[in-house]
Design an enzyme around this catalytic site. Structure first.
Site, PDB file in Angstrom:
ATOM      1  N   TYR A 199      30.345  35.456   2.753  1.00  0.00           N
ATOM      2  CA  TYR A 199      29.256  34.679   2.143  1.00  0.00           C
ATOM      3  C   TYR A 199      28.035  35.565   1.929  1.00  0.00           C
ATOM      4  CZ  TYR A 199      26.097  30.834   1.067  1.00  0.00           C
ATOM      5  OH  TYR A 199      25.198  30.004   0.440  1.00  0.00           O
TER       6      TYR A 199
ATOM      7  N   SER B 183      30.197  29.440  -3.787  1.00  0.00           N
ATOM      8  CA  SER B 183      28.758  29.335  -4.032  1.00  0.00           C
ATOM      9  C   SER B 183      28.141  30.736  -4.052  1.00  0.00           C
ATOM     10  CB  SER B 183      28.121  28.436  -2.975  1.00  0.00           C
ATOM     11  OG  SER B 183      26.853  28.006  -3.374  1.00  0.00           O
TER      12      SER B 183
ATOM     13  N   ASP C 202      29.201  19.444 -10.577  1.00  0.00           N
ATOM     14  CA  ASP C 202      28.507  20.282  -9.594  1.00  0.00           C
ATOM     15  C   ASP C 202      27.029  20.347  -9.960  1.00  0.00           C
ATOM     16  OD1 ASP C 202      27.507  22.192  -7.881  1.00  0.00           O
ATOM     17  OD2 ASP C 202      29.231  23.521  -8.057  1.00  0.00           O
TER      18      ASP C 202
ATOM     19  N   HIS D 130      29.859  20.078  -5.845  1.00  0.00           N
ATOM     20  CA  HIS D 130      29.821  21.408  -5.235  1.00  0.00           C
ATOM     21  C   HIS D 130      30.786  21.538  -4.065  1.00  0.00           C
ATOM     22  CE1 HIS D 130      27.947  25.306  -4.975  1.00  0.00           C
ATOM     23  NE2 HIS D 130      27.625  25.146  -3.703  1.00  0.00           N
TER      24      HIS D 130
END
Length: 446
Positions: free
Chosen positions: A219, A299, A382, A417
């Site tokens: 991430y 993301s 989203d 999302h």
């Protein structure tokens, strides 16, 4: 007696504090701490004495006391000082003690302090996992906490505040044997020599001889710490003979604010270097090979995997980029994207523009490049990362593909999302993801 208001702008964790004394004649709000480059959280109070968790002048976190009658900085009292070897994640007030939860090399270390800030004892953790909880009233004599891991959905323990003993309160009934799996933590050096943690999960009988199908996840942003977390989908990958790997990249909060800032704005390339370094380490250690290595993230992690694949397409056997921020020159123009400028930079600033353009996934797809099999996923509703990011990036990859590998765009309908997605949709998405990545890197799914 006191109403506390926390105020912040953008997607960062920094905030200011305002309070109202409901017993005062003038009951207007008072500006206590201005929003600037620090975060503040009121933990408890004794009358006008507020106990506040903050990273002000302490990137790894500390606990201070501010007396509202003398709130000036030179009157602040430090109760739990910053540590150099661990990042303070949270402090709770329960009974007549403070319980401080630290991350030390991404693993929990829980300490108990009295109200004056004197350490009383440690709370031993029983496995390589994540701890949460430790709440309660000032009158409480015990508290509860959960301990979970990559192979444990979470056991709940009762902690006796007087004796310091933890006893098992509840545990889930499992349809698999956690002892069939191994979880271990390793460290590798990134491009600039920074020491970066990496977790590995696999079955005990999986052969680590360079042929193990491996899924590397990351991430690296927004001060978010990736601590050991149970996800049945990742355990499915490991149960089928694969290796699940997770790298704790810069940009996260695993080592405090300094670790976060080392992966922000003009330093974002550090995050990509860390992830690429994790992939190279897995290959050097003969756990896997490029053709057996899949990468994935969602993301900000979707941005991560897309940028890394653009920079090193030959390093990976497959890529999954989910709900990613792919157009770094227009991200601020859609939905909540304006709030991410604190993290990524201001497109209207010349230096930030050059930096963003230098790694923007959509703008760095190169015609004729042989990209590995790639699955780009998004959803039509989203409202966090506008789906056009994925539409444009997926189309650019398909147009530029110079090899034979498939580039597929998967669009969920009536979904967003990710949060709140129905279980049926989650199962469908995970099945498609593992089928695509597994076929690409040689995982034989039964």
């Amino acid at each position: 007696r006191y109403i506390i208001v926390s105020a912040s702008t953008g997607a960062g964790s920094n905030n200011g504090l305002f309070y109202k004394d409901t017993q005062a004649k003038d009951n207007s709000f008072v500006d206590l701490l201005a929003p600037d480059d620090s975060r503040y959280s009121v933990i408890d109070n004794d009358g006008p004495l507020l106990y506040i968790f903050t990273d002000d002048d302490a990137p790894a976190g500390r606990l201070i006391a501010i007396d509202l009658r003398q709130p000036e900085r030179d009157h602040w009292v430090e109760l739990i000082p910053e540590r150099k070897d661990a990042a303070l994640q949270s402090v709770s007030s329960v009974g007549e003690v403070f319980i401080a939860k630290y991350l030390k090399d991404v693993l929990p270390e829980v300490l108990v302090y009295n109200r004056l800030g004197t350490k009383l004892r440690d709370v031993p953790m029983k496995e390589l996992g994540s701890a949460s909880g430790f709440g309660g009233r000032r009158s409480a004599t015990s508290t509860f906490y959960s301990l979970s891991s990559y192979t444990n959905p979470g056991r709940i323990y009762r902690y006796d505040l007087a004796s310091g003993e933890s006893t098992l309160f509840w545990e889930p009934k499992l349809l698999f044997n956690p002892d069939d799996f191994i979880t271990r933590q390793e460290f590798f050096e990134s491009k600039d020599g920074t020491r970066v943690p990496l977790f590995l999960v696999h079955r005990k009988d999986t052969k680590l001889d360079g042929t193990a199908p491996t899924f590397l996840y990351g991430y690296g942003g927004f001060d978010i710490s990736l601590t050991p977390r149970f996800q049945i989908s990742n355990l499915v990958w490991a149960d089928q003979g694969g290796v699940f790997a997770l790298a704790n990249l810069r940009g996260g909060g695993e080592y405090g604010q300094a670790w976060h800032e080392a992966g922000m704005k003009e330093k974002k390339q550090n995050v990509f270097d860390d992830f690429i370094g994790a992939a190279e380490w897995l290959i050097e250690q003969k756990i896997t090979k490029s053709e057996h290595l899949a990468i994935g993230g969602g993301s900000n992690g979707g941005l991560l995997t897309a940028a890394c694949m653009n920079q090193r397409p030959e390093l990976f056997g497959a890529c999954w980029s989910a709900v990613g921020v792919q157009d770094m020159l227009r991200f601020h123009k859609f939905t909540i994207g304006w709030a991410w400028q604190d993290e990524y930079g201001d497109v209207d600033d010349e230096a930030d523009f050059k930096n963003l353009y230098g790694y923007s996934p959509y703008h760095n797809v190169k015609k004729g490049t042989a990209y590995p099999p790639t699955l780009v996923t998004t959803a039509d509703h989203d409202d966090r990362v506008f789906p056009a990011h994925s539409f444009k990036y997926g189309a650019a990859l398909q147009d530029a593909q110079g090899g034979d590998a498939p580039i597929i765009l998967r669009i969920d309908v009536k979904a967003g999302h990710g949060a709140g997605k129905p279980t049926a949709k989650v199962i469908e998405e995970v099945a498609d993801r593992w089928a695509f990545l597994g076929k690409a890197v040689g995982l034989k799914i039964e």
